[in-house]
Design a protein around this motif. Structure first.
Motif, PDB file in Angstrom:
ATOM      1  N   VAL A  69       0.860  -1.193   0.000  1.00  0.00           N
ATOM      2  CA  VAL A  69       0.000   0.000   0.000  1.00  0.00           C
ATOM      3  C   VAL A  69       0.896   1.242   0.000  1.00  0.00           C
ATOM      4  O   VAL A  69       1.782   1.367   0.853  1.00  0.00           O
ATOM      5  CB  VAL A  69      -0.898   0.019   1.260  1.00  0.00           C
ATOM      6  N   PRO A  70       0.706   2.144  -0.945  1.00  0.00           N
ATOM      7  CA  PRO A  70       1.505   3.379  -0.914  1.00  0.00           C
ATOM      8  C   PRO A  70       1.211   4.173   0.368  1.00  0.00           C
ATOM      9  O   PRO A  70       0.047   4.316   0.754  1.00  0.00           O
ATOM     10  CB  PRO A  70       1.019   4.159  -2.138  1.00  0.00           C
ATOM     11  N   LEU A  71       2.253   4.664   1.023  1.00  0.00           N
ATOM     12  CA  LEU A  71       2.055   5.460   2.243  1.00  0.00           C
ATOM     13  C   LEU A  71       1.239   6.717   1.935  1.00  0.00           C
ATOM     14  O   LEU A  71       0.497   7.214   2.774  1.00  0.00           O
ATOM     15  CB  LEU A  71       3.403   5.842   2.855  1.00  0.00           C
ATOM     16  N   GLN A  72       1.383   7.193   0.701  1.00  0.00           N
ATOM     17  CA  GLN A  72       0.617   8.369   0.274  1.00  0.00           C
ATOM     18  C   GLN A  72      -0.887   8.081   0.323  1.00  0.00           C
ATOM     19  O   GLN A  72      -1.687   8.963   0.641  1.00  0.00           O
ATOM     20  CB  GLN A  72       1.052   8.731  -1.156  1.00  0.00           C
ATOM     21  N   LEU A  73      -1.240   6.831   0.023  1.00  0.00           N
ATOM     22  CA  LEU A  73      -2.646   6.430   0.055  1.00  0.00           C
ATOM     23  C   LEU A  73      -3.160   6.446   1.501  1.00  0.00           C
ATOM     24  O   LEU A  73      -4.289   6.867   1.770  1.00  0.00           O
ATOM     25  CB  LEU A  73      -2.800   5.031  -0.551  1.00  0.00           C
ATOM     26  N   LEU A  74      -2.308   6.011   2.430  1.00  0.00           N
ATOM     27  CA  LEU A  74      -2.702   6.045   3.850  1.00  0.00           C
ATOM     28  C   LEU A  74      -2.911   7.492   4.289  1.00  0.00           C
ATOM     29  O   LEU A  74      -3.873   7.802   4.989  1.00  0.00           O
ATOM     30  CB  LEU A  74      -1.629   5.392   4.723  1.00  0.00           C
ATOM     31  N   ARG A  75      -2.011   8.376   3.838  1.00  0.00           N
ATOM     32  CA  ARG A  75      -2.140   9.797   4.208  1.00  0.00           C
ATOM     33  C   ARG A  75      -3.441  10.377   3.653  1.00  0.00           C
ATOM     34  O   ARG A  75      -4.156  11.099   4.347  1.00  0.00           O
ATOM     35  CB  ARG A  75      -0.955  10.593   3.666  1.00  0.00           C
ATOM     36  N   ALA A  76      -3.746  10.027   2.398  1.00  0.00           N
ATOM     37  CA  ALA A  76      -4.980  10.534   1.779  1.00  0.00           C
ATOM     38  C   ALA A  76      -6.195   9.994   2.531  1.00  0.00           C
ATOM     39  O   ALA A  76      -7.179  10.716   2.739  1.00  0.00           O
ATOM     40  CB  ALA A  76      -5.034  10.129   0.312  1.00  0.00           C
ATOM     41  N   GLY A  77      -6.123   8.740   2.939  1.00  0.00           N
ATOM     42  CA  GLY A  77      -7.232   8.139   3.694  1.00  0.00           C
ATOM     43  C   GLY A  77      -7.425   8.819   5.033  1.00  0.00           C
ATOM     44  O   GLY A  77      -8.553   9.060   5.472  1.00  0.00           O
ATOM     45  N   VAL A  78      -6.290   9.146   5.673  1.00  0.00           N
ATOM     46  CA  VAL A  78      -6.353   9.819   6.974  1.00  0.00           C
ATOM     47  C   VAL A  78      -7.011  11.192   6.842  1.00  0.00           C
ATOM     48  O   VAL A  78      -7.806  11.601   7.683  1.00  0.00           O
ATOM     49  CB  VAL A  78      -4.929   9.927   7.560  1.00  0.00           C
ATOM     50  N   ARG A  79      -6.712  11.878   5.720  1.00  0.00           N
ATOM     51  CA  ARG A  79      -7.308  13.211   5.519  1.00  0.00           C
ATOM     52  C   ARG A  79      -8.829  13.113   5.352  1.00  0.00           C
ATOM     53  O   ARG A  79      -9.552  14.055   5.660  1.00  0.00           O
ATOM     54  CB  ARG A  79      -6.684  13.880   4.291  1.00  0.00           C
TER      55      ARG A  79
END
Lengths: 139, 82
Positions: A69-79
């Motif tokens: 999973v791209p960490l960027q995707l986790l960040r976007a999900g968190v937002r």
């Protein structure tokens, strides 16, 4: 060696591409993703979860899970959590408390979760069991 | 932005099902429906439509490089976002 480079070398070994084509592909790859300067630690981009379990009961062999999973995707999900309306959080709090988890989700701010993901870089979980192996790490 | 989603499934008889989904064309074709669905959901759940669309866009943008592979015995499901 990164994954793309390995794939090119595998294609070369299998005879799918010639040595010249492989060289051109590797050159193109280097232009696209230059090698990091030695001594500087590259920032991980992906969270990787690997699970290998011997499923002795069915006789079908092992089960394997490989998730990247791209960490960027986790960040976007968190937002996206910022969009959850307060009444929904209050309802979730009530249900959590009823289930024995007294967690106040309203105190969980997106920036806290962002910090959490920021520090996932250093996370490594390695579980070795006689029947299964679980690895969680960033790469 | 992701360009292609590949879905591969190995059935119990060993045969592979392969699906290649180009993201942009599919998104363009479905955009009116998706937009309507997002707006309706935002009205029902009282969420800012702008924020929801921005969040969905960020999710889509960031999904490039994701990979899910699940194998059990002879069956397998592999999803790659390229």
């Amino acid at each position: 060696m990164n994954e793309h480079r390995r794939q090119i070398l595998e294609m070369l070994a299998e005879g799918k591409v010639t040595a010249e084509e492989a060289e051109r592909l590797i050159d193109a790859l280097d232009r696209q993703h230059p090698e990091p300067v030695p001594g500087t630690k590259p920032r991980p981009k992906f969270l990787r979860v690997l699970v290998v379990a011997d499923d002795g009961t069915s006789g079908d062999g092992s089960s394997r899970i490989n998730i990247r999973v791209p960490l960027q995707l986790l960040r976007a999900g968190v937002r996206l959590t910022a969009l959850v309306p307060p009444p929904a959080l209050a309802k979730a709090n009530t249900e959590l408390a009823r289930a024995g988890w007294p967690i106040d989700l309203t105190q969980l701010k997106p920036q806290h979760l962002d910090d959490l993901i920021e520090h996932l870089d250093d996370l490594t979980v390695d579980v070795d069991d006689p029947g299964s192996t679980v690895k969680v790490f960033c790469e | 932005m992701p360009r292609l989603v590949t879905y591969r499934q190995r059935r119990s008889n060993g045969r592979w099902l392969r699906l290649y989904v180009p993201v942009l064309p599919v998104l363009l074709v479905l955009s009116p429906l998706l937009l309507l669905a997002v707006l309706v959901a935002c009205v029902i759940y009282r969420v800012s439509p702008v924020g929801a669309l921005r969040g969905a866009g960020q999710l889509l943008w960031a999904s490039s490089g994701a990979r899910f592979e699940i194998t059990q015995g002879r069956t397998a499901v592999l999803v790659h976002v390229i």
